[in-house]
Scaffold this active site. Structure first.
Site, PDB file in Angstrom:
ATOM      1  N   CYS A   1      -5.462   4.742  -3.416  1.00  0.00           N
ATOM      2  CA  CYS A   1      -5.783   3.341  -3.133  1.00  0.00           C
ATOM      3  C   CYS A   1      -7.015   2.789  -3.835  1.00  0.00           C
ATOM      4  CB  CYS A   1      -5.996   3.128  -1.633  1.00  0.00           C
ATOM      5  SG  CYS A   1      -4.727   3.833  -0.593  1.00  0.00           S
TER       6      CYS A   1
ATOM      7  N   ASP B   1      -0.423  -0.461  -4.837  1.00  0.00           N
ATOM      8  CA  ASP B   1      -1.583   0.196  -5.465  1.00  0.00           C
ATOM      9  C   ASP B   1      -1.230   1.528  -6.117  1.00  0.00           C
ATOM     10  OD1 ASP B   1      -1.203   1.364  -2.979  1.00  0.00           O
ATOM     11  OD2 ASP B   1      -3.252   1.038  -2.265  1.00  0.00           O
ATOM     12  N   ASN B   2      -0.351   2.307  -5.462  1.00  0.00           N
ATOM     13  CA  ASN B   2       0.090   3.589  -6.021  1.00  0.00           C
ATOM     14  C   ASN B   2       1.437   3.922  -5.410  1.00  0.00           C
ATOM     15  OD1 ASN B   2      -2.390   4.307  -3.875  1.00  0.00           O
ATOM     16  ND2 ASN B   2      -0.457   5.379  -3.467  1.00  0.00           N
TER      17      ASN B   2
ATOM     18  N   ASP C   1       0.840  -1.194   0.000  1.00  0.00           N
ATOM     19  CA  ASP C   1       0.000   0.000   0.000  1.00  0.00           C
ATOM     20  C   ASP C   1       0.884   1.257   0.000  1.00  0.00           C
ATOM     21  OD1 ASP C   1      -1.991   1.897   0.466  1.00  0.00           O
ATOM     22  OD2 ASP C   1      -3.127   0.514   1.723  1.00  0.00           O
ATOM     23  N   ASP C   2       0.806   2.047  -1.053  1.00  0.00           N
ATOM     24  CA  ASP C   2       1.575   3.305  -1.126  1.00  0.00           C
ATOM     25  C   ASP C   2       3.083   3.090  -1.252  1.00  0.00           C
ATOM     26  OD1 ASP C   2      -0.783   4.685  -0.739  1.00  0.00           O
ATOM     27  OD2 ASP C   2      -0.233   5.552   1.195  1.00  0.00           O
TER      28      ASP C   2
END
Ligand code: NAG
Ligand code: NAG
Ligand code: NAG
Ligand code: NAG
Ligand code: NAG
Ligand code: NAG
Ligand code: NAG
Ligand code: NAG
Ligand code: NAG
Length: 593
Positions: free
Chosen positions: A82, A331-332, A46-47
């Site tokens: 997200c 996700d990003n 995540d991130d």
């Protein structure tokens, strides 16, 4: 256990002649069982950035994935936040097609995902229908909460153990929910370690099922820690953002490491679109905090790194490495102090959209890296391809090749664009925030165009500001070639790639005009929508003087009527004809030329 089954099979088949032929039969059954059906394990962080060097600090990812697989060095998230990004991964659609454009209602979040019917019509459901055991642990979507986890349950899964809001980002007080059970609090346990245990338990379950499987393990690291006293659906809920929290055993690490001082790190000169350009330079107190924040991200990733090691140990002991693809992504991306931004995502700067993608598995080149341009829109078709399930006609991307020959062919095809889009707010994470804390009108359409000969970024904002960066000479995106003061500056190039800058803008704008509302084939091959005879498939082709009139005079421009926080078509100016044919004066252009 598989061996036991094979012995039983062999016994039933009465194949008890000589030791050698027993062995041959077993080998052949084992070979078939292991190679005819492939599995996937997908580790989704995540991130996690690809630009700030996080992968340089994950030794087990280096050992098991980078050294034994292929690193897709040009992989992009198409919406850098997200929930929209995850919705793209799990539907195979761009955000303007699935319309999950924010993390929270009314524009996004799990309730909207379910309300739009995606929960009955997305990758897990389709793959489960194709006979694949679907397993998932960790974060699925935002606003998937302790109150709405059963209304409806996420569709398409065989085994689940989801992190739930408002505890998703609370590293030391997470809540999980499995199958149709009630949510369970893991107060005092480290979230990533719980995700690892649950991932391994689901792997055991998948292996026992003897079925082809797809397991996703989605820890929250290195996302910031958030304490919430109610979900975003609760009235008067509050948030407290802090740096990510590491496991106790990792808290001493990286004390000397700082956020990379790249060319766009807290620059003396402002850069970017107006809201970014207006940000003040960050003072030393905050920079010190952001360096600690960066360290905390690296520390938090160590538990993910250990998870990856544990995963490979198990895949090896189950003898599954031969027929399992392990895919690692995020996700990003993330920025910290780049362009004077604080910590966060949501922009279209390289830091936010460029994300890791590493694939290891049968036939995947080892210790290899590729410059093939790929995006999260391509992941769903890639999953289908690897699992040998026919592609869905609605997909907006295409399968990412994983073999040496597939990669070589794809590089020759010159897929060079990334379609980036965003709607709504940008904000900062951690204890410092912007003034005001939520930046409005962070709504834009952007393109990345990457080939051996050029590396460009182009965007149009809802304020109708434009950006163009030549990332070969300006990798930090510090000089917007379309910003008035830059244009007037004597050092600003009036030529790029040997032609006047405006000729390039005309081409990129026409391409963006297609991609901003593309679907299926027109997302994969947007130049074909402009050139149905296939005359043009790259920016280089389009730059032929043959098409000067076509691009500079005939095409409509990307323009917004106003800023909206979501995908309101009526605010987004003229639209490309949905059937992919460009009209001018009522005539399709190809009959007109
Ligand atoms: C991977 O390749 C690099 C050169 O590209 C080489 O230096 C390194 O030793 C290789 N690593 C492994 C594990 O094969
Ligand atoms: C996208 O969703 C919003 C509500 O979140 C809705 O108002 C809008 O019309 C939708 N856009 C499209 C193109 O369907
Ligand atoms: C941890 O979460 C539970 C709910 O799952 C809550 O009851 C408890 O108060 C929380 N503990 C802390 C220290 O916030
Ligand atoms: C939320 O805050 C408002 C204003 O302080 C108050 O009137 C309202 O009762 C609160 N609602 C709840 C559910 O606490
Ligand atoms: C969260 O905390 C704030 C401030 O203490 C309080 O006003 C609010 O009612 C709380 N919200 C919930 C949903 O508990
Ligand atoms: C640095 O900036 C922060 C956030 O704007 C502010 O709170 C703080 O007072 C500043 N510190 C100094 C020494 O100027
Ligand atoms: C499977 O892996 C083993 C080592 O674990 C190797 O000896 C064997 O050749 C592999 N089989 C195939 C079909 O790749
Ligand atoms: C495009 O290609 C078609 C078919 O090869 C050809 O007939 C046509 O002249 C080309 N058009 C342009 C503008 O180059
Ligand atoms: C955001 O855009 C809207 C509509 O285009 C405009 O009315 C508003 O002033 C803008 N807000 C800011 C902070 O620029």
């Amino acid at each position: 256990m598989l061996t036991l089954l094979l012995w039983l099979l062999a016994a039933l088949m009465g194949a008890r002649t000589t030791a050698t032929s027993d062995q041959e039969i077993l080998n052949s059954i084992a070979h078939q069982a292991k190679t005819s059906k492939y599995n996937i394990v997908f580790v989704l962080t995540d991130d996690q950035d690809a630009e700030l060097g996080s992968l340089d600090h994950m030794p087990f990812v280096a050992k098991h994935l980078l050294a034994r697989g292929t690193n897709y060095k040009r992989h992009y998230a198409t919406t850098a936040v997200c929930c929209p990004s995850r919705a793209t991964i799990w539907t195979g659609l761009t955000a303007h097609r699935h319309n999950i454009t924010d993390v929270n209602p009314p524009w996004g979040g799990y309730p909207k995902f379910a309300a739009l019917g995606h929960n009955e019509n997305y990758v897990p459901v389709w793959l489960q229908e194709a006979g694949i055991g679907m397993y998932y642990t960790g974060k699925l979507f935002n606003v998937h909460t302790v109150s709405n986890y059963d209304s409806p349950y996420p569709g398409g899964f065989t085994g689940t153990d989801f992190l739930l809001d408002p505890y998703t980002y609370n590293y030391m007080n997470s809540t999980f929910q499995s199958g149709t059970d009630k949510p369970v609090s893991y107060e005092g346990h480290y979230s990533t370690d719980v995700v690892a245990e649950k991932g391994f338990a689901l792997l055991d379950q998948a292996v026992e099922s003897q079925q082809q499987f797809f397991l996703t393990i989605a820890p929250i690291a290195p996302h910031c820690n958030i304490y919430m006293n109610g979900s975003v659906l609760a009235e008067n809920h509050t948030f407290e953002f802090t740096a990510p929290i590491a496991a106790e055993r990792h808290k001493h690490l990286f004390s000397d490491v700082k956020t990379p001082r790249s060319e766009n790190f807290n620059p003396d000169e402002p850069s970017g679109v107006s809201w970014v350009r207006q940000l003040p330079k960050i003072n030393d107190t905050v920079i010190e905090y952001l360096d600690d924040f960066y360290q905390a991200r690296l520390q938090a990733l160590q538990a993910v790194d250990e998870l990856v090691d544990g995963l490979f140990q198990r895949l090896e002991s189950y003898e599954l490495l031969n027929n399992t693809y392990v895919i690692y992504s995020s996700d990003n991306g993330y920025h910290i102090a780049n362009h004077r931004l604080l910590a966060g995502k949501s922009t279209s700067f390289e830091e936010d959209i460029h994300v890791p993608l590493i694939i290891r598995g049968p036939g995947v080149p080892e210790n290899h890296s590729t410059n093939l341009v790929t995006t999260h829109t391509d992941l769903a078709p890639t999953f289908f391809n690897l699992l040998d399930v026919p592609l869905r006609p609605e997909f907006d991307g295409k399968p990412i090749p994983v073999t040496q020959s597939g990669l070589e062919t794809a590089l020759r095809e010159k897929h060079e664009h990334v379609n980036v889009e965003y709607w709504g707010f940008a904000g900062a994470e951690g204890i410092y925030s912007y003034e005001p804390s939520l930046i409005e009108n962070n709504t834009f359409k952007a393109l990345r165009i990457i080939s051996e000969d050029y590396d460009l970024y182009y965007s149009v904002w809802c304020s109708n500001e434009h950006e163009l960066y030549d990332m070969r000479t300006d990798p930090g995106q510090m000089h917007n070639l379309l910003f008035e003061e830059e244009v007037l500056s004597p050092t600003n190039p009036s030529f790029l790639l040997g032609v006047p800058v405006q000729k390039i803008v005309a081409r990129l704008d026409a391409l963006l005009f297609v991609t901003k509302s593309c679907a299926k084939e027109s997302c994969v091959r947007p130049w074909s929508s402009l050139h149905p005879y296939g005359n043009v498939s790259t920016l280089e082709d389009a730059l032929s003087p043959l098409y000067d009139h076509f691009y500079e005079v005939e095409q409509r421009r990307v323009v917004f009527d106003r800023c909206e926080n979501g995908y309101i078509i009526d605010a987004e100016g003229p639209q490309f004809e949905r059937d992919g044919i460009m009209y001018r004066d009522g005539l399709p252009w190809d009959t007109w030329v």
